[in-house]
Design an enzyme around this catalytic site. Structure first.
Site, PDB file in Angstrom:
ATOM      1  N   ASP A  54      65.138  73.698   6.399  1.00 48.31           N
ATOM      2  CA  ASP A  54      63.934  73.811   7.176  1.00 48.31           C
ATOM      3  C   ASP A  54      64.115  73.550   8.412  1.00 48.31           C
ATOM      4  O   ASP A  54      65.275  73.030   9.055  1.00 48.31           O
ATOM      5  CB  ASP A  54      62.899  72.820   6.381  1.00 48.31           C
ATOM      6  CG  ASP A  54      61.326  73.072   6.937  1.00 48.31           C
ATOM      7  OD1 ASP A  54      61.292  73.862   8.020  1.00 48.31           O
ATOM      8  OD2 ASP A  54      60.565  72.571   6.629  1.00 48.31           O
TER       9      ASP A  54
HETATM   10  C1  BGC Z   1      57.913  74.409   7.941  1.00 48.49           C
HETATM   11  C2  BGC Z   1      58.567  75.645   6.995  1.00 48.49           C
HETATM   12  C3  BGC Z   1      58.473  76.719   8.105  1.00 48.49           C
HETATM   13  C4  BGC Z   1      59.190  76.464   9.371  1.00 48.49           C
HETATM   14  C5  BGC Z   1      59.123  77.750  10.272  1.00 48.49           C
HETATM   15  C6  BGC Z   1      58.680  74.106   9.248  1.00 48.49           C
HETATM   16  O1  BGC Z   1      57.929  73.161  10.053  1.00 48.49           O
HETATM   17  O2  BGC Z   1      58.209  73.166   7.245  1.00 48.49           O
HETATM   18  O3  BGC Z   1      57.721  75.532   6.181  1.00 48.49           O
HETATM   19  O4  BGC Z   1      58.937  77.893   7.148  1.00 48.49           O
HETATM   20  O5  BGC Z   1      58.662  75.444  10.004  1.00 48.49           O
HETATM   21  O6  BGC Z   1      57.874  77.931  10.815  1.00 48.49           O
END
Ligand code: BGC
Length: 652
Positions: free
Chosen positions: A307
């Site tokens: 993530d």
């Molecule tokens: C989230 C993810 C997301 C990523 C990109 C993160 O803050 O937890 O679910 O895919 O950002 O936007």
């Protein structure tokens, strides 16, 4: 080319890719039907890995062998800093650079589980609504729409689905996932992944694992509102830091089965490890989770990515099993990886293994053997996708109470008072699951249209409750729209409609309208369970969830009996906030000193209410007299009338 022809061509291409993908997936990635070089890969004489008669494993090995060490290292980290902001529709959420020397194109990534977060897209009902359909075939349809649009916006990977269990209904991302039951969540996840991957994109199941809260921001949480990127930062139990202490049984019975199903049944191409720590180490450097369980026990053959900002320690992540860091490629930046290699504490074989996983997945998904997906919205069949959105929503709308008020009849209800801003605005959640709709027609417009010219439909936004009550008083029926707001980044502070506060005193408004009109119907547009203290004062309560861009049309059809409210609850609505599984013990939630303990064990969701003999607020509309009721059964109190009955008999 006209946009219609572009969309037709795009559909034909999807079908071909989908069939090819189905063969690859059915074969468990071990082999691909014989054919020679294809797509943009190049000549097999110069690039032997382009031989499509070889297995993805073999091809990955050949390409890996052709890469220099620097090139291999360069593939471990992404290189797009701004896409995640979602401002420019031409920016993907993330990009992994390719290696032009060997004809390896860059790989594009987009959010997310509700639809692409890259300019406008079809806003489908959110995943929690999808879960309320209890229908894996609709999950597949939802996934196919999102996957198709992700591809038509030039993406190779879509960051979805979100499959984290709703441990606490306060969790900010409740709307983005499939609720509280591991079996239901698993069925939805498998359907969704199959649908998305049938479109040629790689799905990314997230967030692995035990990422069940965003954190408690205290009083500041009440100020969260649509339009903010992530809500006010949490001060306790922050997802970025918190350590989830979960015993092995609970982990395996509640928090992992949906990931396992995604891997073993749906052959998901990628997994995203989460921000939080799990039983000590951060999830993205947790060798037990990533190497022992995911890769060894489940035999995951795709690649694992972090993530955004979830990778911390280069050595621990490299050795722990993390294959790729999409944003911003710092922990896995060339300097850090070189230093790790130089320390002698990580082997070249480990680096190669990470790269091999990525390449093998790309080969399995025919990434090299097709043309690059192009970012061009004209390829999207918006009308067909809008129809899917409406179909899913009609099956998601859940009847929580009905004392004879519904369905409405154009003969009986000649004057209708519609109250609340939710009747005229697009309601959804925030964060990476937020989608800007291609188009939106409001519930009010749909009700006016369906009620017909003979009816009088009045509207009041409810900001002045006295005024709204005056409008409601003389009407045959009053329909109040209320809703909540869930967002990534911060948990709700309480489960009442006043948390957060930006919509004013909605409970008070409902009470006022119910006092003014005995025939009051409440429509909730919510991203999770809310407290409904006024429930015994209203005649009917309809849960529409965050309904997507065709929510208005779906709702009007259900309210007037043209379609049955097809939904069943994927989450329990508690009678009191104190009854929820994590209430009353800060060690459970939000944690103390950034450490939380899953003391409720496997008693999550309805299991908790069952075990403690707590009667939840929501029973099925048939009002079963035997509490405790868990996941609701059929909304069988709905009586088919008029067109709905006619259509049902026509189907027989
Ligand atoms: C989230 C993810 C997301 C990523 C990109 C993160 O803050 O937890 O679910 O895919 O950002 O936007």
């Amino acid at each position: 080319m006209s946009s219609h022809r572009v969309a037709l061509w795009s559909r034909a291409r999807r079908l071909a890719l989908g069939l090819a993908g189905a063969v690859v997936l059915a074969m468990g990635w071990t082999g691909v039907p014989a054919a020679r070089a294809a797509g943009r890969c190049g000549e097999t004489a110069r690039r032997p890995w382009c031989d499509t008669s070889l297995s993805p494993e073999k091809r990955a090995g050949l390409l890996l062998g052709a890469l220099t060490e620097d090139e291999r290292i360069s593939l471990l980290g992404g290189d797009d800093l701004t896409g995640v902001l979602g401002i420019d529709p031409n920016d993907h959420t993330g990009v992994g650079a390719g290696v032009p020397r060997v004809g390896l194109p860059s790989v594009n990534y987009t959010d997310g589980p509700v639809g692409p977060r890259q300019g406008p897209a079809t806003a489908l009902p959110v995943p929690l609504a999808l879960a309320a359909t209890w229908d894996p075939a609709l999950a597949r349809a939802h996934g196919a729409v999102v996957g198709g649009e992700a591809a038509d916006k030039g993406n190779d990977v879509v960051f979805g689905p979100t499959v984290n269990i709703m441990r606490t209904p306060l969790g900010g991302r409740t709307y983005e996932a499939y609720g509280e039951d591991p079996w239901l969540v698993s069925r939805m996840a498998v359907g969704w992944i199959r649908g998305a991957q049938s479109q040629g994109v790689i799905a990314n199941v997230k967030h692995f694992a035990a990422n069940n809260q965003e954190g408690d921001a205290g009083a500041a949480a009440d100020r969260s509102a649509p339009g903010q990127p992530l809500g006010p930062p949490p001060v306790e139990g922050n997802r970025l830091l918190v350590n989830a202490n979960v015993d092995e049984r609970t982990l395996h019975e509640v928090y992992l089965p949906q990931f396992e199903a995604a891997v073993r049944e749906a052959h998901v191409g990628s997994v995203m490890c989460s921000y939080n720590r799990l039983n000590g180490p951060y999830a993205c450097e947790n060798a037990h989770l990533l190497r022992d369980i995911l890769k060894r026990e489940w035999g995951f053959s795709g690649y694992l990515l972090a993530d955004y900002g979830a990778a911390h320690d280069t050595l621990a992540s490299l050795n722990g099993g993390l294959d790729f860091e999409p944003f911003p490629g710092v922990t896995y930046g060339p300097l850090a990886v070189r230093a790790a290699l130089a320390s002698g504490r990580v082997s070249r074989a480990t680096i190669d293994e990470h790269v091999r996983r990525m390449l093998r997945t790309l080969f399995a998904f025919r990434f090299f053997d097709r043309a690059a997906f192009v970012n061009d919205d004209r390829q999207i069949d918006q009308a067909a996708h809008a129809r899917s959105a409406q179909r899913i929503e009609e099956s998601a709308i859940t009847l929580l109470k009905n004392r004879g008020a519904l369905p409405l009849s154009t003969r009986r209800e000649r004057s209708i008072a519609v109250i609340g801003k939710g009747a005229t605005t697009f309601v959804t959640g925030g964060g990476s699951g937020n989608v800007k709709p291609f188009s939106f027609s409001s519930p009010l417009q749909a009700i006016v249209r369906r009620a017909g010219p003979g009816a009088r439909v009045g509207y009041d936004d409810g900001t002045d409750p006295e005024r709204a009550a005056r409008l409601s008083r003389g009407a045959d029926v009053a329909i109040v729209f209320a809703g909540d707001y869930f967002t990534e980044g911060v948990d709700r502070r309480c489960l009442s409609l006043e948390c957060p506060t930006f919509q004013g005193d909605q409970d008070g408004l409902i009470e006022k309208i119910a006092a003014a009109n005995r025939n009051t119907v409440v429509v909730l547009q919510s991203g999770g369970p809310d407290l409904t203290p006024w429930r015994h004062r209203v005649r009917a309560l309809v849960e529409a969830w965050y309904p997507g861009q065709r929510g208005g049309a779906a709702l009007a059809r259900v309210l007037f009996g043209d379609a049955d409210p097809g939904g069943r609850l994927p989450v329990t609505f508690p009678g009191r906030e104190a009854d929820t599984p994590t209430a009353g013990d800060p060690q459970k939630y939000p944690g103390v000193g950034e450490s939380e303990t899953y003391k409720e064990g496997v008693f999550v969701g309805y299991r908790w209410y069952d075990a403690h003999r707590l009667a939840p607020a929501s029973r099925s509309a048939s009002a079963s007299p035997t509490p405790p009721f868990a996941i609701a059964g059929s909304a069988s109190g709905w009586r088919r009338t008029g067109a709905a009955r006619h259509r049902a008999s026509a189907r027989r």
